[in-house]
Scaffold this active site. Sequence first.
Site, PDB file in Angstrom:
ATOM      1  N   HIS A 100      43.595  30.673  37.721  1.00  0.00           N
ATOM      2  CA  HIS A 100      42.870  31.839  37.204  1.00  0.00           C
ATOM      3  C   HIS A 100      43.854  32.657  36.365  1.00  0.00           C
ATOM      4  O   HIS A 100      45.023  32.797  36.719  1.00  0.00           O
ATOM      5  CB  HIS A 100      42.330  32.670  38.366  1.00  0.00           C
ATOM      6  CG  HIS A 100      41.806  34.001  37.929  1.00  0.00           C
ATOM      7  ND1 HIS A 100      40.830  34.116  36.966  1.00  0.00           N
ATOM      8  CD2 HIS A 100      42.153  35.270  38.286  1.00  0.00           C
ATOM      9  CE1 HIS A 100      40.588  35.403  36.762  1.00  0.00           C
ATOM     10  NE2 HIS A 100      41.374  36.117  37.548  1.00  0.00           N
ATOM     11  N   ASN A 112      41.784  38.297  30.853  1.00  0.00           N
ATOM     12  CA  ASN A 112      41.137  37.906  32.106  1.00  0.00           C
ATOM     13  C   ASN A 112      39.616  37.942  31.904  1.00  0.00           C
ATOM     14  O   ASN A 112      39.032  39.011  31.784  1.00  0.00           O
ATOM     15  CB  ASN A 112      41.564  38.865  33.222  1.00  0.00           C
ATOM     16  CG  ASN A 112      40.948  38.505  34.565  1.00  0.00           C
ATOM     17  OD1 ASN A 112      40.081  37.628  34.652  1.00  0.00           O
ATOM     18  ND2 ASN A 112      41.381  39.186  35.612  1.00  0.00           N
ATOM     19  N   CYS A 125      36.899  37.086  40.596  1.00  0.00           N
ATOM     20  CA  CYS A 125      37.729  36.110  39.876  1.00  0.00           C
ATOM     21  C   CYS A 125      37.777  34.747  40.568  1.00  0.00           C
ATOM     22  O   CYS A 125      38.218  33.771  39.969  1.00  0.00           O
ATOM     23  CB  CYS A 125      39.134  36.663  39.681  1.00  0.00           C
ATOM     24  SG  CYS A 125      39.123  38.109  38.606  1.00  0.00           S
TER      25      CYS A 125
HETATM   26  N1  COA Z   1      50.543  50.606  28.662  1.00  0.00           N
HETATM   27  C1  COA Z   1      51.687  51.251  28.904  1.00  0.00           C
HETATM   28  N2  COA Z   1      52.024  51.680  30.153  1.00  0.00           N
HETATM   29  C2  COA Z   1      51.170  51.447  31.147  1.00  0.00           C
HETATM   30  C3  COA Z   1      49.942  50.787  30.945  1.00  0.00           C
HETATM   31  C4  COA Z   1      49.648  50.358  29.644  1.00  0.00           C
HETATM   32  N3  COA Z   1      48.510  49.707  29.328  1.00  0.00           N
HETATM   33  N4  COA Z   1      49.292  50.684  32.113  1.00  0.00           N
HETATM   34  C5  COA Z   1      50.064  51.256  33.047  1.00  0.00           C
HETATM   35  N5  COA Z   1      51.201  51.730  32.456  1.00  0.00           N
HETATM   36  C6  COA Z   1      52.327  52.425  33.078  1.00  0.00           C
HETATM   37  C7  COA Z   1      51.959  53.022  34.412  1.00  0.00           C
HETATM   38  O1  COA Z   1      51.376  54.289  34.233  1.00  0.00           O
HETATM   39  C8  COA Z   1      53.312  53.086  35.089  1.00  0.00           C
HETATM   40  O2  COA Z   1      54.007  54.216  34.600  1.00  0.00           O
HETATM   41  P1  COA Z   1      54.936  55.074  35.589  1.00  0.00           P
HETATM   42  O3  COA Z   1      55.996  54.109  36.053  1.00  0.00           O
HETATM   43  O4  COA Z   1      55.416  56.158  34.701  1.00  0.00           O
HETATM   44  O5  COA Z   1      54.036  55.513  36.708  1.00  0.00           O
HETATM   45  C9  COA Z   1      54.037  51.854  34.569  1.00  0.00           C
HETATM   46  O6  COA Z   1      53.344  51.479  33.379  1.00  0.00           O
HETATM   47  C10 COA Z   1      54.032  50.698  35.549  1.00  0.00           C
HETATM   48  O7  COA Z   1      52.720  50.562  36.086  1.00  0.00           O
HETATM   49  P2  COA Z   1      52.339  49.471  37.142  1.00  0.00           P
HETATM   50  O8  COA Z   1      50.906  49.624  37.503  1.00  0.00           O
HETATM   51  O9  COA Z   1      53.342  49.444  38.246  1.00  0.00           O
HETATM   52  O10 COA Z   1      52.555  48.163  36.259  1.00  0.00           O
HETATM   53  P3  COA Z   1      52.518  46.679  36.708  1.00  0.00           P
HETATM   54  O11 COA Z   1      53.782  46.022  36.345  1.00  0.00           O
HETATM   55  O12 COA Z   1      51.999  46.508  38.115  1.00  0.00           O
HETATM   56  O13 COA Z   1      51.400  46.070  35.722  1.00  0.00           O
HETATM   57  C11 COA Z   1      49.096  45.407  35.839  1.00  0.00           C
HETATM   58  C12 COA Z   1      50.071  46.556  35.772  1.00  0.00           C
HETATM   59  C13 COA Z   1      47.681  45.923  35.918  1.00  0.00           C
HETATM   60  C14 COA Z   1      49.274  44.579  34.587  1.00  0.00           C
HETATM   61  C15 COA Z   1      49.435  44.550  37.064  1.00  0.00           C
HETATM   62  O14 COA Z   1      49.554  45.383  38.184  1.00  0.00           O
HETATM   63  C16 COA Z   1      48.420  43.495  37.406  1.00  0.00           C
HETATM   64  O15 COA Z   1      48.302  42.521  36.686  1.00  0.00           O
HETATM   65  N6  COA Z   1      47.735  43.638  38.545  1.00  0.00           N
HETATM   66  C17 COA Z   1      46.887  42.624  39.123  1.00  0.00           C
HETATM   67  C18 COA Z   1      45.781  42.182  38.247  1.00  0.00           C
HETATM   68  C19 COA Z   1      45.000  41.180  39.006  1.00  0.00           C
HETATM   69  O16 COA Z   1      45.519  40.178  39.419  1.00  0.00           O
HETATM   70  N7  COA Z   1      43.738  41.447  39.279  1.00  0.00           N
HETATM   71  C20 COA Z   1      43.050  40.752  40.309  1.00  0.00           C
HETATM   72  C21 COA Z   1      42.683  39.443  40.080  1.00  0.00           C
HETATM   73  S1  COA Z   1      41.490  39.472  38.888  1.00  0.00           S
END
Ligand code: COA
Length: 321
Positions: free
Chosen positions: A246, A276, A106
């Site tokens: 980004h 993204n 990224c």
């Molecule tokens: N729909 C519904 N629920 C979902 C889901 C989806 N698409 N994806 C994950 N969940 C659930 C998980 O299973 C988890 O459930 P649990 O609490 O029962 O275990 C809950 O939602 C929370 O998951 P979590 O991973 O903690 O969510 P989050 O708030 O961290 O959001 C991302 C997930 C991926 C959106 C976030 O972590 C993110 O943006 N990460 C970084 C991305 C990034 O910057 N990448 C690098 C640069 S490119």
Amino acid sequence: MGHYIPDHVLSNADLEKMVDTNDEWIRTRTGIRERRILKDPDKATAFMAVEAAREALQSANIEAADVDAIIVATVTPDYLFPATAALVQKRLGAENAFGFDLSAACSGFLYALSTGTMMVESGRYEKVLVIGADTMSSITDYTDRATCILFGDAAGAVLLEPTGDETGIIDFVNHTDGDLDCHLYQRAGGSLHPASEETVKNRDHCVYQDGRVVFKKATEGMADVSLEIMNKHNLNGDDVAWLVPHQANKRIIDATARRMGLSDEKVMINIDKYGNTTAATIPLCLYDWKDQLQYGDKLVLSAFGGGYTWGAVYMTWSLNR
Ligand code: COA
């Protein structure tokens, strides 16, 4: 500047039919409403890169034969080799240019922009095409709800030239931390784990991400590096006209803007439309905002991605004088 976005829209409602997710969760956790997918099996990253580059050359009124160098930032090249830049060079008809790919996930576009800037500053090259292009759908596991909601396909291109005045790219800072305990990577397809029945069965050719760990790192890294370049140039929130971030997650962008002291209207956000798109997010923002940018506007571009890689560029706008 030029861009390419595929026609096919993959909405949150479409994803609801594919995995256990819902529009409200995706919007509130990421800011994404829809993303674009390149559907044609005969087309991939080089195709989008060429379309974006053609538009950039046309808007600059430059012939392809006048381009000196082509850098394509991508983690989804058409082939591991030859480089996507070689395919782009041929299809553009940029017969006098050499080219290479740059892999920094990224942060790829910012690394490429810094590299292209140094090539122009050195005086050796005058016209450098910097392209960010990724077909993320080709490495996305559409059974993994935690990652498949995030990514889209697109390309953005800029042509770098000497400005002849004080405007343009003034400075950049880039960082890498090759964390062996990797939380964001594509496990197979490289020389360590070449393609095999096993790697295909395990979907190891798709993006693996521990979202929670990466979220924390990205939120810190993108804000830190943005402040680093602001402090280096004695800039405060009032001085900066635009943050060009980004687009990985709207919450990461909001946290960065807050730490920079910027109000919402100074932040470019189009993650709602494209998701993204990895190396394409920043040039897509510049493209979408091109009519609002004024000559002399101070911009901070910043990114964080797999590797880990992160960086920021400080520039003043040279167009729309
Ligand atoms: N729909 C519904 N629920 C979902 C889901 C989806 N698409 N994806 C994950 N969940 C659930 C998980 O299973 C988890 O459930 P649990 O609490 O029962 O275990 C809950 O939602 C929370 O998951 P979590 O991973 O903690 O969510 P989050 O708030 O961290 O959001 C991302 C997930 C991926 C959106 C976030 O972590 C993110 O943006 N990460 C970084 C991305 C990034 O910057 N990448 C690098 C640069 S490119």
